[in-house]
Design an enzyme around this catalytic site. Structure first.
Site, PDB file in Angstrom:
ATOM      1  N   LYS A  72      25.437  21.336  93.212  1.00  0.00           N
ATOM      2  CA  LYS A  72      24.487  20.792  92.230  1.00  0.00           C
ATOM      3  C   LYS A  72      23.990  21.970  91.415  1.00  0.00           C
ATOM      4  CE  LYS A  72      20.717  19.965  90.959  1.00  0.00           C
ATOM      5  NZ  LYS A  72      20.233  20.537  89.675  1.00  0.00           N
ATOM      6  N   GLU A  85      17.642  31.183  99.806  1.00  0.00           N
ATOM      7  CA  GLU A  85      17.536  32.442  99.054  1.00  0.00           C
ATOM      8  C   GLU A  85      16.516  32.203  97.956  1.00  0.00           C
ATOM      9  OE1 GLU A  85      21.218  34.358  98.238  1.00  0.00           O
ATOM     10  OE2 GLU A  85      21.514  34.420 100.393  1.00  0.00           O
ATOM     11  N   CYS A 141      16.731  37.809  90.719  1.00  0.00           N
ATOM     12  CA  CYS A 141      15.886  37.617  91.909  1.00  0.00           C
ATOM     13  C   CYS A 141      15.495  38.950  92.533  1.00  0.00           C
ATOM     14  CB  CYS A 141      16.591  36.737  92.926  1.00  0.00           C
ATOM     15  SG  CYS A 141      18.184  37.373  93.449  1.00  0.00           S
ATOM     16  N   GLU A 175       5.868  36.046  91.071  1.00  0.00           N
ATOM     17  CA  GLU A 175       7.155  36.301  90.416  1.00  0.00           C
ATOM     18  C   GLU A 175       7.079  35.803  88.966  1.00  0.00           C
ATOM     19  OE1 GLU A 175      10.577  33.889  91.614  1.00  0.00           O
ATOM     20  OE2 GLU A 175      11.781  35.713  91.647  1.00  0.00           O
TER      21      GLU A 175
HETATM   22  P1  NAD Z   1      14.366  26.089  90.967  1.00  0.00           P
HETATM   23  O1  NAD Z   1      13.853  26.163  92.355  1.00  0.00           O
HETATM   24  O2  NAD Z   1      13.516  25.485  89.925  1.00  0.00           O
HETATM   25  O3  NAD Z   1      15.749  25.294  90.915  1.00  0.00           O
HETATM   26  C1  NAD Z   1      16.869  25.670  91.686  1.00  0.00           C
HETATM   27  C2  NAD Z   1      17.746  24.464  91.913  1.00  0.00           C
HETATM   28  O4  NAD Z   1      17.051  23.523  92.733  1.00  0.00           O
HETATM   29  C3  NAD Z   1      18.125  23.708  90.644  1.00  0.00           C
HETATM   30  O5  NAD Z   1      19.474  23.304  90.727  1.00  0.00           O
HETATM   31  C4  NAD Z   1      17.199  22.499  90.685  1.00  0.00           C
HETATM   32  O6  NAD Z   1      17.723  21.384  89.998  1.00  0.00           O
HETATM   33  C5  NAD Z   1      17.143  22.225  92.175  1.00  0.00           C
HETATM   34  N1  NAD Z   1      15.994  21.441  92.627  1.00  0.00           N
HETATM   35  C6  NAD Z   1      14.761  21.383  92.099  1.00  0.00           C
HETATM   36  N2  NAD Z   1      13.978  20.535  92.817  1.00  0.00           N
HETATM   37  C7  NAD Z   1      14.739  20.052  93.826  1.00  0.00           C
HETATM   38  C8  NAD Z   1      14.512  19.147  94.895  1.00  0.00           C
HETATM   39  N3  NAD Z   1      13.330  18.560  95.083  1.00  0.00           N
HETATM   40  N4  NAD Z   1      15.526  18.881  95.748  1.00  0.00           N
HETATM   41  C9  NAD Z   1      16.721  19.472  95.596  1.00  0.00           C
HETATM   42  N5  NAD Z   1      17.001  20.320  94.590  1.00  0.00           N
HETATM   43  C10 NAD Z   1      16.024  20.628  93.708  1.00  0.00           C
HETATM   44  O7  NAD Z   1      14.745  27.584  90.610  1.00  0.00           O
HETATM   45  P2  NAD Z   1      15.196  28.166  89.187  1.00  0.00           P
HETATM   46  O8  NAD Z   1      13.980  28.194  88.306  1.00  0.00           O
HETATM   47  O9  NAD Z   1      16.415  27.467  88.748  1.00  0.00           O
HETATM   48  O10 NAD Z   1      15.634  29.660  89.562  1.00  0.00           O
HETATM   49  C11 NAD Z   1      14.784  30.748  89.582  1.00  0.00           C
HETATM   50  C12 NAD Z   1      14.340  31.094  90.986  1.00  0.00           C
HETATM   51  O11 NAD Z   1      15.469  31.353  91.817  1.00  0.00           O
HETATM   52  C13 NAD Z   1      13.501  32.342  91.063  1.00  0.00           C
HETATM   53  O12 NAD Z   1      12.425  32.127  91.922  1.00  0.00           O
HETATM   54  C14 NAD Z   1      14.445  33.387  91.660  1.00  0.00           C
HETATM   55  O13 NAD Z   1      13.832  34.450  92.336  1.00  0.00           O
HETATM   56  C15 NAD Z   1      15.233  32.536  92.584  1.00  0.00           C
HETATM   57  N6  NAD Z   1      16.489  33.206  92.918  1.00  0.00           N
HETATM   58  C16 NAD Z   1      16.642  33.732  94.188  1.00  0.00           C
HETATM   59  C17 NAD Z   1      17.814  34.408  94.528  1.00  0.00           C
HETATM   60  C18 NAD Z   1      18.004  34.996  95.902  1.00  0.00           C
HETATM   61  O14 NAD Z   1      19.128  35.324  96.232  1.00  0.00           O
HETATM   62  N7  NAD Z   1      16.977  35.150  96.714  1.00  0.00           N
HETATM   63  C19 NAD Z   1      18.839  34.535  93.584  1.00  0.00           C
HETATM   64  C20 NAD Z   1      18.632  33.994  92.301  1.00  0.00           C
HETATM   65  C21 NAD Z   1      17.456  33.326  91.992  1.00  0.00           C
END
Ligand code: NAD
Length: 498
Positions: free
Chosen positions: A182, A257, A291, A390
């Site tokens: 997804k 992650e 991240c 963040e």
């Molecule tokens: P997000 O949490 O908003 O979304 C991530 C994914 O989760 C998307 O595909 C979204 O559609 C899905 N999602 C949202 N709500 C959901 C739910 N209730 N159930 C299932 N899926 C759901 O994150 P973002 O804004 O897309 O990405 C940025 C974040 O990702 C930052 O916090 C960043 O630090 C983190 N990140 C972490 C790593 C790591 O390896 N630790 C790597 C990259 C990004």
């Protein structure tokens, strides 16, 4: 490729990929926007529980009928073919990634190479999956094997989408599990292109599926589906918490992650120039949407003025511009809403009391699009929101410390614990500090150079579990222990007294 050439590669509609075919899910579509212009790039199929059901069924069937029992060497050949397809389409993939995310083309070209490498690396690992043996003479020879589990739901964020997707897809398939991906709704185009590459690589239908859609509908349906026992999630900490709550009743296995607020610690004996270079690279490449960005630079008092001056002049020089221009170092942020969120942190300056030393505004040359200047915040103290939360944009917060103890206290004084970077020439201190840091990964005198064999992940609010190398297999496979009697070991007799 130019922007115009890339636009021609964008499909009119982005569809789900299920059981080897591209399919619609009904009348619901959502728009995907160009970060540089706000114009609509394409429409994306908005998946729901019905389409997730179809994907889960296809994936489950492929798991049982083809993939689970295929020898690792054969699975590896498919992964190699996918990597070959990605390398062949490297320029198209990088250009589409740039168009969809705003990350400068010069940087996405490198990212695609790494994404293809993820497939090659795990293809190699697939051929070397071993178990453990526990000789226990004279009566037993016990052994443990790793077995694939089933279908994994892979939920990914919008920053460096293709890189992060392949980081999950490759070990999942290498393990013998099947996948439903997804992708993030703000940057789904390269996932679609990857699905085409995978289709051309002749992967058996159903082994890899993509469901597009919003988190609260498609993502949530994936988490709720009983035939998807594994959820590998990368994204925001708050989303991770919600996903774990939603999957708890089915005892799903999660890899999380999550977010970060990683410190760069610069001691007074550091190689000054290299520390400056690495701080800037780690913060301002990938548009600051990384991240593991070192988004808090902690500098020892005695070198802090000099370090601040160096940061100011270099940050003011960062070239903000069209991400297709190869001179651009910082492109537009992913989405208008995200731009507002990042800007809202900069706008805390009067109430929190820090200074916006460089940047902080939309560059005058770019009246539209999600452009933001590279920004340095100074006079930041540990309790401020800009030091704790963040921001996930091109905004670096600078703090100052007196001694090692204070530096460690500051570094650890946040909820997150993803990465940390330490700059010092004192080898004992470098190791002492890295032992004391609450972080999943520490780089000593180094920028964020990845080694795919090492455990990747965060502590505290930055995640649960590790992926990378054999650690990915800990998530995607289940250990099974077999206790095998070699002969007639004693069995105490019960119910034999009469
Ligand atoms: P997000 O949490 O908003 O979304 C991530 C994914 O989760 C998307 O595909 C979204 O559609 C899905 N999602 C949202 N709500 C959901 C739910 N209730 N159930 C299932 N899926 C759901 O994150 P973002 O804004 O897309 O990405 C940025 C974040 O990702 C930052 O916090 C960043 O630090 C983190 N990140 C972490 C790593 C790591 O390896 N630790 C790597 C990259 C990004």
């Amino acid at each position: 490729m130019t922007r115009e050439e890339t636009l021609k590669l964008v499909p009119d509609r982005v569809r789900h990929f299920i059981n080897g075919q591209f399919v619609d899910s009904g009348p619901e579509w959502f728009e995907d926007f160009d970060p540089a212009t706000h114009e609509t790039l394409t429409k994306i199929a908005s998946g729901d529980a019905t389409i997730v059901e179809q994907a889960a069924q296809a994936a489950q069937q492929a798991f049982v009928q083809v993939w689970r029992d295929m020898p690792g060497r054969e699975r590896a050949r498919y992964l190699e073919r996918i990597a070959d397809g990605m390398v062949r389409d490297r320029v198209a993939l990088a250009s589409l990634e740039t168009l969809d995310t705003g990350i400068p083309l010069k940087q996405t070209l490198g990212q695609i190479e790494r994404a293809a490498d993820n497939f090659r690396f795990f293809a190699d690992m697939a051929t070397r999956l071993t178990g453990e043996s526990f000789p226990n003479p004279p009566h037993f020879q016990n052994y443990a094997v790793r077995q694939p589990i089933g279908t994994a739901g892979l939920i990914t964020p919008w920053n460096t989408p293709l890189m992060l997707e392949t980081w999950k897809i490759a070990p999942c398939l290498a393990s013998g599990d099947t996948a439903v991906l997804k992708p993030a709704e703000w940057s789904p185009i390269t996932a679609d292109r990857l699905a085409h590459i995978i289709q051309e690589a002749d992967l058996p239908p159903g082994v890899f599926n993509v469901v597009h859609g919003l988190g609260e509908s498609a993502g949530a349906a994936l988490v709720a589906h009983p035939a998807i026992p594994l959820i590998s999630f990368t994204g925001e900490t708050t989303t991770g918490q919600e996903i774990m709550r939603n999957g708890a009743s089915q005892l799903k296995r999660f890899s999380m992650e999550l977010g970060g607020k990683s410190p760069v610690m610069v001691f007074d004996d550091a190689d000054f120039e290299r520390a400056v270079d690495a701080t800037l690279f780690g913060m301002f490449t990938l548009n600051g949407e990384r991240c593991t960005a070192g988004s808090r630079v902690l500098v020892q008092d005695s070198v802090a003025d000099r370090f601040e001056d160096a940061l100011k002049s270099r940050i003011a020089n960062i070239v903000v511009g069209d991400p297709f221009d190869l001179n651009t170092e910082l492109g537009p942020l992913i989405h208008q809403d995200h731009w507002q969120r990042v800007k809202s942190y900069i706008d805390l300056a009067p109430s929190e009391g820090f200074r916006v030393a460089v940047g902080g505004e939309r560059p005058s040359a770019f009246p539209r699009g999600n452009y933001l200047q590279a920004t340095l915040l100074t006079g930041v103290t540990p309790g401020m929101r800009v030091a704790q939360e963040e921001i996930f944009g091109p905004v670096l917060a600078m703090l100052r410390f007196g001694d090692e103890e204070e530096a460690i206290r500051m570094a650890n004084g946040v909820r997150y614990g993803l990465a940390a970077y330490v700059w010092t020439r004192d080898v004992s201190r470098a190791n002492r500090v890295s032992q004391a840091l609450e972080a999943g990964m520490v780089w000593l005198n180094s920028q964020n150079v990845r080694d795919l064999r090492t455990p990747f992940g965060g502590s505290k609010w930055s995640g649960i579990g590790r992926e990378g190398g054999s650690h990915s297999f800990e998530f995607y496979t289940e250990w099974k222990t077999v206790h095998m009697a070699l002969g007639t070991h004693p069995i105490p007799r019960v119910g034999h007294s009469g």
